[in-house]
Write an enzyme that holds these catalytic residues in place. Structure first.
Site, PDB file in Angstrom:
ATOM      1  N   GLU A 230     -65.520 -13.758  52.730  1.00  0.00           N
ATOM      2  CA  GLU A 230     -65.562 -12.300  52.616  1.00  0.00           C
ATOM      3  C   GLU A 230     -64.427 -11.800  51.721  1.00  0.00           C
ATOM      4  O   GLU A 230     -63.289 -12.249  51.872  1.00  0.00           O
ATOM      5  CB  GLU A 230     -65.444 -11.652  54.003  1.00  0.00           C
ATOM      6  N   MET A 374     -61.581 -14.000  60.814  1.00  0.00           N
ATOM      7  CA  MET A 374     -62.859 -13.749  60.152  1.00  0.00           C
ATOM      8  C   MET A 374     -63.992 -13.991  61.120  1.00  0.00           C
ATOM      9  O   MET A 374     -64.060 -15.006  61.796  1.00  0.00           O
ATOM     10  CB  MET A 374     -63.000 -14.650  58.916  1.00  0.00           C
ATOM     11  N   GLU A 409     -62.963  -9.422  66.451  1.00  0.00           N
ATOM     12  CA  GLU A 409     -63.888 -10.331  65.769  1.00  0.00           C
ATOM     13  C   GLU A 409     -65.195 -10.486  66.537  1.00  0.00           C
ATOM     14  O   GLU A 409     -66.268 -10.631  65.943  1.00  0.00           O
ATOM     15  CB  GLU A 409     -63.225 -11.698  65.562  1.00  0.00           C
ATOM     16  N   HIS A 412     -67.641  -7.693  65.931  1.00  0.00           N
ATOM     17  CA  HIS A 412     -68.375  -7.875  64.674  1.00  0.00           C
ATOM     18  C   HIS A 412     -69.688  -8.635  64.858  1.00  0.00           C
ATOM     19  O   HIS A 412     -70.579  -8.534  64.011  1.00  0.00           O
ATOM     20  CB  HIS A 412     -67.522  -8.668  63.683  1.00  0.00           C
TER      21      HIS A 412
END
Length: 1002
Positions: A230, A374, A409, A412
């Site tokens: 990303e 991430m 995270e 997400h």
């Protein structure tokens, strides 16, 4: 994603660090967000395309690496991938030029990928083969994909059976606004492509040196490979359609050395041992996934199994395998985080009324990681210090920080992964929501953490960034790789989260949650835009969501609301609300924006006011015009007791101008609070009835959110020049009996800024003494050593008190005590509690000498240090105030003593303290080439924002002259320079305005 830049300021829970300089939060926050906006001449692309086509007309005799040729007067570059068979040449193909909006030409869209990679972390390169099934939008002899820094060796068109049928040619070209290496791959054939086709590409790549894309890390003599794609680095690992809207299934297999563990998003499907003893691991096909979320890791990992997590929400029951992954020898340190993740999965599944959407969850600790963490589906990656916990030695702040980043995270997985934004201008749908959700998850899981109150402090930081003349808007158009990277800043994360909190309060929690659930159901496994979210919220909320959203997300800046109280005998009191743009000193808008009519926000706002008899009432409205009047009354339904407890949330009426239709009159209120609950993304003026809240008797009855918000309001008014500095300091003195950690932290951040940049000599000494007055009683009450009955708040408040007395006040007694504990820790680490040891180490370095530096280096080489210890020990290398020792500490940044991921963070830390700044800045200039070699140029140029750490024109101009030539070919540096100049200009104007008042203050 928890972006690395966000690690450098106080709000980011993702960066739990034990021992940062308190000034980092107060001073460096304005400089940490790398933003990128390159400028390119449109005519460049005609020349580039012409050269590319001419090059295709000439047979290639190159069978090695890619070749590069000039692209015309604009100075751009065009790179042509090698042709494996020189006898094969594809005639020139007319293909759409790079698009101005930064997206690929609409020639084809992928339907699915099969990616085969040979990944050996012991080598410097890797090999790959990609099969892309795609659907042609129209007949064409070429398609345009993404690829960057890859040597494409072969290109084939496959027939319906998957056999190679026609050889093609691949040519790399620059994108419309790109400034780095070419990243668009034109794949052309000698026949037309139409309908559904399949293309195969074979290529060679090199592990990336800058902790992005596919890169490798050595840990304790063993090599590991990791990915970080990303926003747009998947194209450096394999040719693909590297845009979030291209969300399709992926099949991945990895060929790895014998004995290596291979992990990816999906569970392992099969494996086979090859003749050369390497192992090919095949993974199950992913559900629809964009390229930036594909992830894998290879190496001799420890893999720790947690009990599977059983979830039953949305009418479905699932069992999720949960594992922790760490480099060899560190597996035991992931167990506590797995317990946290299991709890968070249940909280989030309940909120969405939908189970975790992927078949497994691995949490991976990465020893060198450019980002903070991430959210790759099924394979979430973290910096080691953000995941690994030694239960016997972890600090309270580390545990809280790790819990926060895991919540971020995992949020997400629904918002970003299950439903993905269509393009990077809606990145806030991912990051703003995950940041908002973090507080909700933590407060559901551990209500005593008070996470949503902490978000009030985060909002203040975002408003500081939003007040820069060149600040990004939340939904800033994105036209390039670098502009996509710009979007990962505090505006996206924290302003986005603050907006969502405001909207949730305005709609009511139940209606907001219903709208979110509807959005997730409607767009699961697909892409969506902000408009889709607003439509779904509109259907459940009863307010004009789109108008409110546009006014905040499509414009930069912060509204300031002035609440004027009018009391007339015989009539009900009224409050006139007026909105304007908040502008700190030195923040004039660019000339072209001055011609635009004043922007009006649609602000959902509740005003709380004194209703008499120790009661308060709220009147709620959506302030759309420049001003509006509210008539006050007191009814049972709108009144709440004026106690220290949090007041219950109310649902504002979009058209309300009174607290209720019929109500008894009230006396003239003694006080008003213009932002009840501190839920609106606004600042407010300190009119007389607002200042009354600072009176000690009233102050003690306010809840934590109100007190934190009022402290920020006073600081904001000082910075805008509407509150004299002596009156500001009088307010601080008036509330010096405050004992709440978050309120005291807000006060200390403001005082730290004054001390660091705006006070000299005797004035600085007096401000340091004031800070000591605020915190010395707390430390006297709590003591230095942790107590068995300490709450988390006690531990964190002790940490704040010691930090202020050491860093800010430079209290001699505190420095001596810190040094005593640091000496004992370095002699026998287990003898000092971690909560104390990891706090005092950087403080104790300030007055220390070379012997202390040697002791720190020796401890850094120890095999038994935890990731949090390593982080703090590294910080301690750069907190010396002795110039000779500091320079020697900074020299360690160019060695492997300091991890590559931490170099920039430590340079910021070294620059924040007024007694280190000049030495640190000179060292950066003198060693810039070494920083580049240590981190790569695209990383080093992010330091351009250090301009904002200056407060005078000569130093600012010198930094601009230093960075400008280095920024010419670097993505993102130009915006960093502009925002750094803005911050410095504001600092200089503020310094000039308050200097006389500081001199008079006693």
């Amino acid at each position: 994603m928890a972006h690395a830049s966000l690690a450098l300021h106080g709000f980011a829970r993702e960066f739990a660090s034990d021992g940062p300089d308190l000034a980092t939060g107060a001073v460096a926050v304005g400089n940490v967000c790398e933003t990128r906006r390159p400028v390119t001449n449109r005519r460049h692309w005609a020349a580039t395309l012409c050269v590319a086509l001419l090059g295709q007309c000439t047979p290639s005799t190159n069978t090695g690496s890619a070749t590069t040729g000039a692209s015309g007067a604009s100075g751009g570059a065009q790179t042509t991938a090698s042709t494996p068979d020189a006898s094969v040449t594809v005639a020139a193909v007319s293909v759409e030029a790079p698009r101005e909006d930064g997206r690929l030409p609409a020639l084809a869209a992928p339907l699915g990928y099969e990616v085969s990679l040979e990944v050996d972390p012991n080598r410097e390169d890797f090999r790959g083969k990609v099969r892309v099934r795609m659907r042609m939008a129209r007949a064409s002899r070429a398609v345009v994909m993404h690829a960057r820094e890859l040597d494409v060796r072969e290109v084939w068109l496959l027939d319906a059976s998957g056999a190679r049928s026609s050889r093609g040619q691949a040519t790399l070209r620059a994108s419309a606004h790109g400034r780095g290496t070419p990243e668009e791959l034109v794949v052309s054939f000698d026949r037309e492509l139409s309908g559904d086709v399949q293309v195969e590409l074979e290529y060679v790549g090199r592990f990336n040196p800058s902790l992005r894309s596919l890169y490798r890390v050595q840990q304790r003599g063993k090599w590991y490979a990791f990915t970080q794609f990303e926003p747009n680095d998947a194209r450096r690992a394999f040719p693909c359609f590297d845009e979030p809207a291209f969300k399709v299934p992926w099949k991945l297999d990895l060929t790895v050395p014998a004995g290596a563990v291979a992990l990816a998003n999906m569970p392992e499907a099969s494996r086979e041992t090859l003749a050369d003893r390497r192992v090919r691991v095949r993974f199950r096909e992913t559900p629809p996934t964009p390229s930036y979320l594909i992830a894998f890791a290879v190496g001799p990992f420890d893999v720790v199994e947690h009990a599977p997590v059983t979830l039953e929400f949305g009418g479905e029951r699932v069992t999720v395998p949960l594992r922790g992954v760490a480099t060899e020898g560190q597996g035991a340190l992931v167990r506590e985080s797995l317990d946290v993740a299991a709890a968070h999965l249940e909280v989030l599944s309940r909120y969405f009324d939908r189970n975790y959407p992927y078949p497994k969850l691995d949490l991976v600790a990465v020893p060198e990681f450019g980002a903070g963490a991430m959210e790759n589906p099924g394979l979430v990656t973290f910096r080691e210090e953000m995941l690994l916990i030694d239960p016997a030695r972890a600090t309270t702040s580390a545990r809280r920080g790790i819990a926060g980043i895991i919540a971020h995270e995992l949020a997400h997985q629904w918002f970003g992964n299950l439903v993905t934004m269509r393009w990077w201008d809606d990145l806030w749908l991912n990051e703003g929501f995950a940041t908002w959700a973090t507080s909700r998850v933590l407060d559901t899981w551990r209500p005593e953490m008070g996470s949503r109150v902490e978000s009030v402090r985060s909002r203040a930081w975002a408003m500081d960034q939003d007040s820069l003349p060149t600040a990004r808007i939340v939904r800033q158009p994105v036209r390039s790789t670098s502009e996509a990277e710009e979007a990962f800043d505090g505006i996206t994360y924290t302003k986005g989260a603050a907006f969502l909190r405001m909207l949730e309060t305005a709609m009511g929690e139940d209606a907001f949650r219903a709208g979110i659930r509807r959005y997730i159901r409607a767009h699961a496994w697909g892409n969506a835009t902000a408009s889709d979210l607003f439509d779904d919220l509109q259907s459940t909320g009863g307010i004009d969501v789109s108008t409110v959203a546009s006014s905040f997300l499509d414009f930069r800046g912060v509204p300031i609301v002035t609440a004027e109280l009018q009391c007339t005998r015989g009539a009900a009191p009224t409050i006139t609300l007026t909105q304007d743009e908040y502008r700190p000193l030195g923040s004039a808008r660019p000339e072209n924006e001055r011609l635009i009519a004043a922007h009006r926000w649609a602000i959902p706002l509740c005003v709380e006011y004194d209703a008499g008899g120790n009661r308060s009432a709220r009147a709620c409205t959506i302030l759309r015009e420049a001003s509006a009047r509210i008539t006050l009354d007191a009814t049972a339904s709108s009144t709440v007791p004026t106690t220290g407890a949090s007041t219950p949330a109310t649902t504002p009426d979009a058209g309300a101008s009174r607290a209720s239709p019929v109500a008894p009159p009230i006396a003239c209120p003694r006080w008003i609070h213009p932002n009840a609950g501190e839920s609106a993304y606004v600042r407010y003026a300190l009119t007389e009835p607002v200042r009354a809240l600072f009176e000690p008797a009233r102050w003690r009855t306010l809840d934590r959110s109100a007190r934190v918000g009022l402290v920020d309001a006073a600081w904001a008014q000082l910075r805008a020049g509407t509150l004299p500095v002596d009156q500001y300091l009088s307010i601080v003195t008036r509330i010096r009996d405050e004992r709440d950690r978050l309120v005291l932290d807000s006060l200390s951040s403001a005082l730290s800024s004054l001390v660091s940049h705006h006070a000299q000599g005797e004035v600085r000494t007096r401000l340091r003494a004031l800070a000591a007055q605020l915190f010395r009683p707390t430390l006297a009450r709590l003591g230095w050593a942790p107590r068995p009955n300490d709450t988390d708040d006690d531990k964190l408040l002790r940490r704040s008190a010691i930090g202020v007395l050491g860093w800010l006040s430079m209290d001699e007694a505190a420095l001596r005590e810190a040094n005593r504990y640091a000496t004992e820790y370095l002699r026998a680490p287990a003898s000092v509690p971690s909560d104390l040891a990891l706090l005092v180490l950087p403080i104790a370095s300030m007055r220390a000498d070379n012997a202390r530096l040697d002791a720190l280096l020796a401890r850094l080489r120890a095999q038994d240090i935890t990731p949090q210890e390593r982080s703090t020990l590294q910080v301690s290398l750069v907190t010396f105030t002795d110039p000779t020792v500091l320079r020697r500490g900074l020299d360690q940044l160019l060695t492997d003593v300091v991890r590559q991921q931490d170099v920039l963070r430590l340079l910021w830390t070294a620059s924040t303290h007024p007694e280190r700044r000049a030495v640190a800045h000179a060292w950066i200039r003198d060693h810039y080439d070494g920083i580049v070699r240590r981190t790569t140029e695209e990383t080093a140029v992010r330091m351009a924002g250090i301009i904002g750490d200056t407060c005078a024109a000569p130093e600012r101009d010198a930094w601009v002259a230093f960075w400008t030539p280095r920024a010419r070919n670097a993505e993102g540096a130009e915006r960093a320079i502009r925002e750094g100049v803005d911050s410095s200009t504001q600092c200089e104007a503020f310094d000039r305005a308050i200097a006389p008042g500081l001199q008079r203050w006693r």
